[in-house]
Design a protein around this motif. Structure first.
Motif: not given
Length: 252
Positions: A29, A208, A210-214, A238, A244-247
């Motif tokens: 993370r 992983y 933060p979801e707010s980051w592009d 997903n 869309k969410q990324w890692k």
């Protein structure tokens, strides 16, 4: 009987045989403050299953209560207590987003390419209620968020973790994890009990963020804390979702 490849053992407990680990995730993370972490999440099978599918403890509950002293060791070795709590969860992610093993703050980037065999020593402290100066107490408590939380015989505490990673020829890792336990849910604050977890051929799940980051923002921030960024790629968490969410996956 063959020992399963993923087990956790509670030394000298009421159920001292290895317990099968039914869930395990090793992930990473990058937090909003630019700190890079490893996370581990473990859940065992029900305690009694370590004795076999057909196990049935032949214990007189009233007799057991009358004979037991109320000590940490007696609690640790009481089948009835263990059966009340069913299974163990040991995790840096299940209850909090502020735990885990700190890898980098950016001063020294983490080098996964050379991560072959390494032992992390985490939360090396004598006991929960250590003696510290009054003026340092608040600062000490805020700085010492434990790396992992534990549900064992209730919400207990664990410390003195030694976690060894060994890279295998197939690029998975074997993980040996030991630590000390205090049965704080029952009122005992001494770390006098021990667990040993052994896991084989574990794959890294990815980092992983933060979801707010592009992806542009994530790229800039990951390059600050990771060496050889060209050995990583962003993958969808997903793929079937409209959002869309990324890692970040390690590919070398």
């Amino acid at each position: 009987m063959t020992t399963p490849p993923h087990t956790i053992t509670f030394i000298d407990s009421a159920y001292p045989k290895p317990h099968t680990i039914k869930e395990f995730v090793w992930s990473g993370r990058l937090d909003k403050n630019g700190q890079l972490w490893f996370d581990l999440h473990l859940r065992s099978a029900d305690y009694y299953l370590s004795e076999g599918e057909d196990y049935c403890a032949d214990i007189d509950e009233e007799e057991s209560d009358e004979q037991q002293e109320y000590t940490s060791l007696a609690h640790w070795q009481d089948h009835i207590v263990w059966d009340n709590y069913h299974c163990c969860t040991l995790s840096s992610t299940y209850w909090s987003d502020d735990q885990g093993i700190l890898l980098s703050t950016g001063n020294t980037p983490f080098d996964f390419d050379n991560f072959m065999t390494y032992q992390f020593n985490v939360d090396v402290v004598p006991q929960i209620h250590s003696e510290i100066d009054d003026e340092d107490e608040d600062e000490e408590e805020s700085a010492n968020i434990p790396a992992f939380s534990l549900y064992l015989l209730g919400h207990d505490e664990c410390t003195n973790h030694q976690i060894t990673f060994q890279r295998q020829p197939n690029h998975t890792f074997n993980i040996d994890w030991t630590g000390k336990i205090a049965l704080t849910y029952a009122g005992f604050d001494e770390f006098i009990h021990q667990f040993i977890a052994r896991l084989e051929n574990i794959s890294f799940d990815g980092f992983y963020f933060p979801e707010s980051w592009d992806l542009d923002k994530a790229t800039v921030e990951f390059k600050k804390v990771l060496s050889h960024f060209e050995h990583y790629e962003f993958t969808l968490i997903n793929p079937n979702s409209l959002i869309k969410q990324w890692k970040l996956s390690y590919t070398a």
